[in-house]
Design a protein around this motif. Structure first.
Motif, mmCIF file in Angstrom:
data_model
loop_
_atom_site.group_PDB
_atom_site.id
_atom_site.type_symbol
_atom_site.label_atom_id
_atom_site.label_comp_id
_atom_site.label_asym_id
_atom_site.label_seq_id
_atom_site.Cartn_x
_atom_site.Cartn_y
_atom_site.Cartn_z
ATOM 1 N N UNK A 1 -62.163 84.938 43.811
ATOM 2 C CA UNK A 1 -62.621 85.227 42.445
ATOM 3 C C UNK A 1 -61.533 85.914 41.611
ATOM 4 N N UNK A 2 -60.570 86.537 42.273
ATOM 5 C CA UNK A 2 -59.527 87.301 41.590
ATOM 6 C C UNK A 2 -58.438 86.350 41.086
ATOM 7 N N UNK A 3 -58.190 86.389 39.763
ATOM 8 C CA UNK A 3 -57.158 85.522 39.182
ATOM 9 C C UNK A 3 -55.869 86.269 38.878
ATOM 10 N N UNK A 4 -55.941 87.595 38.722
ATOM 11 C CA UNK A 4 -54.726 88.395 38.565
ATOM 12 C C UNK A 4 -55.009 89.829 38.989
ATOM 13 N N UNK A 5 -53.937 90.526 39.362
ATOM 14 C CA UNK A 5 -54.052 91.908 39.819
ATOM 15 C C UNK A 5 -52.751 92.624 39.496
ATOM 16 N N UNK A 6 -52.876 93.794 38.855
ATOM 17 C CA UNK A 6 -51.707 94.567 38.443
ATOM 18 C C UNK A 6 -51.875 96.020 38.834
ATOM 19 N N UNK A 7 -50.777 96.647 39.275
ATOM 20 C CA UNK A 7 -50.734 98.094 39.462
ATOM 21 C C UNK A 7 -50.439 98.696 38.103
ATOM 22 N N UNK A 8 -51.239 99.682 37.696
ATOM 23 C CA UNK A 8 -51.153 100.232 36.350
ATOM 24 C C UNK A 8 -50.857 101.727 36.377
ATOM 25 N N UNK A 9 -50.351 102.213 35.257
ATOM 26 C CA UNK A 9 -50.281 103.656 35.066
ATOM 27 C C UNK A 9 -51.484 104.043 34.215
ATOM 28 N N UNK A 10 -51.867 105.306 34.260
ATOM 29 C CA UNK A 10 -52.991 105.751 33.442
ATOM 30 C C UNK A 10 -54.177 106.169 34.280
ATOM 31 N N UNK A 11 -55.358 106.048 33.688
ATOM 32 C CA UNK A 11 -56.582 106.551 34.310
ATOM 33 C C UNK A 11 -56.989 105.756 35.555
ATOM 34 N N UNK A 12 -56.646 104.477 35.604
ATOM 35 C CA UNK A 12 -57.004 103.647 36.752
ATOM 36 C C UNK A 12 -55.743 103.117 37.399
ATOM 37 N N UNK A 13 -55.840 102.747 38.665
ATOM 38 C CA UNK A 13 -54.670 102.328 39.435
ATOM 39 C C UNK A 13 -54.416 100.823 39.368
ATOM 40 N N UNK A 14 -55.485 100.043 39.449
ATOM 41 C CA UNK A 14 -55.353 98.590 39.488
ATOM 42 C C UNK A 14 -56.151 97.960 38.357
ATOM 43 N N UNK A 15 -55.608 96.902 37.802
ATOM 44 C CA UNK A 15 -56.324 96.090 36.821
ATOM 45 C C UNK A 15 -56.532 94.717 37.451
ATOM 46 N N UNK A 16 -57.783 94.336 37.609
ATOM 47 C CA UNK A 16 -58.137 93.101 38.298
ATOM 48 C C UNK A 16 -58.826 92.166 37.310
ATOM 49 N N UNK A 17 -58.375 90.920 37.239
ATOM 50 C CA UNK A 17 -59.057 89.917 36.428
ATOM 51 C C UNK A 17 -59.814 88.996 37.375
ATOM 52 N N UNK A 18 -61.091 88.783 37.052
ATOM 53 C CA UNK A 18 -61.991 88.013 37.914
ATOM 54 C C UNK A 18 -62.665 86.939 37.080
ATOM 55 N N UNK A 19 -62.874 85.758 37.673
ATOM 56 C CA UNK A 19 -63.619 84.680 37.005
ATOM 57 C C UNK A 19 -64.820 84.293 37.844
ATOM 58 N N UNK A 20 -65.904 83.970 37.146
ATOM 59 C CA UNK A 20 -67.117 83.511 37.809
ATOM 60 C C UNK A 20 -67.927 82.637 36.870
ATOM 61 N N UNK A 21 -68.975 82.055 37.379
ATOM 62 C CA UNK A 21 -69.824 81.171 36.563
ATOM 63 C C UNK A 21 -70.742 81.961 35.638
ATOM 64 N N UNK A 22 -71.186 83.139 36.093
ATOM 65 C CA UNK A 22 -72.113 83.949 35.304
ATOM 66 C C UNK A 22 -71.736 85.425 35.415
ATOM 67 N N UNK A 23 -72.299 86.236 34.508
ATOM 68 C CA UNK A 23 -72.096 87.683 34.592
ATOM 69 C C UNK A 23 -72.691 88.215 35.895
ATOM 70 N N UNK A 24 -73.804 87.669 36.303
ATOM 71 C CA UNK A 24 -74.442 88.110 37.542
ATOM 72 C C UNK A 24 -73.534 87.842 38.738
ATOM 73 N N UNK A 25 -72.861 86.693 38.739
ATOM 74 C CA UNK A 25 -71.950 86.364 39.838
ATOM 75 C C UNK A 25 -70.810 87.390 39.916
ATOM 76 N N UNK A 26 -70.282 87.780 38.770
ATOM 77 C CA UNK A 26 -69.216 88.783 38.747
ATOM 78 C C UNK A 26 -69.763 90.144 39.175
ATOM 79 N N UNK A 27 -70.960 90.489 38.706
ATOM 80 C CA UNK A 27 -71.579 91.752 39.102
ATOM 81 C C UNK A 27 -71.769 91.809 40.616
#
Length: 167
Positions: A95-121
């Motif tokens: 489901x993960x299409x991209x992943x980045x190590x970030x600076x700031x409040x969070x460590x990782x930024x993950x981009x995810x794709x799915x068919x529905x919001x429920x699927x991503x949830x």
């Protein structure tokens, strides 16, 4: 890796439009077609040129609409490997299409794709949140895409939908 001026020019040309012919590139950098082919192969072999993606607006294709979410992930890094081990566990999910190590409040930024919001949830609650060393997640759903990789996706009219190289 230190690159030659010719290699840098070729990379800039391909980044702007990867569909240009070797002949066209050769003319622009004033090298032979064989030399340009050799340099492109070298850049591919060194993983400097990673891929040649096509940008497709799937929202215009019936039955192919996807929901995209960007998820901020806070993790505890592991001694000796830092964030790499947890990042590898996360990027292996299909489901993960991209992943980045970030600076700031969070460590990782993950981009995810799915068919529905429920699927991503369900992905977030059942898979991502249960990865060892994941402390918390914040999910942001993409509502509309205006520009991607320097290309305007939706403009006021057809003239706005042209290739625009990001500064």
């Amino acid at each position: 890796m230190k690159l030659t001026n010719e290699e840098l020019e070729i990379l800039a040309i391909l980044e702007e439009n990867h569909r240009q012919s070797v002949k066209s590139i050769a003319m622009q950098v004033q090298l032979s077609e064989d030399k340009v082919t050799e340099l492109i192969k070298k850049l591919e072999d060194e993983n400097i040129i990673v891929s040649y993606p096509a940008l497709i607006d799937w929202s215009k294709v019936d039955g192919k609409e996807n929901v995209v979410a960007m998820i901020d992930v806070k993790v505890t890094p592991k001694r000796g490997v830092g964030f790499d081990e947890v990042a590898e566990k996360i990027y292996r999910f299909p489901e993960v299409t991209s992943l980045y190590l970030m600076s700031g409040a969070y460590d990782l930024s993950v981009t995810v794709e799915g068919k529905t919001m429920k699927e991503i949830a369900m992905f977030v609650s059942d898979k991502l949140s249960t990865v060892e060393n994941v402390i918390s997640t914040t999910t942001h759903f993409m509502l509309k895409k205006y520009k991607h990789d320097g290309v305007i996706i939706e403009g006021k009219d057809d003239q706005d939908r042209r290739m625009v190289v990001a500064p």
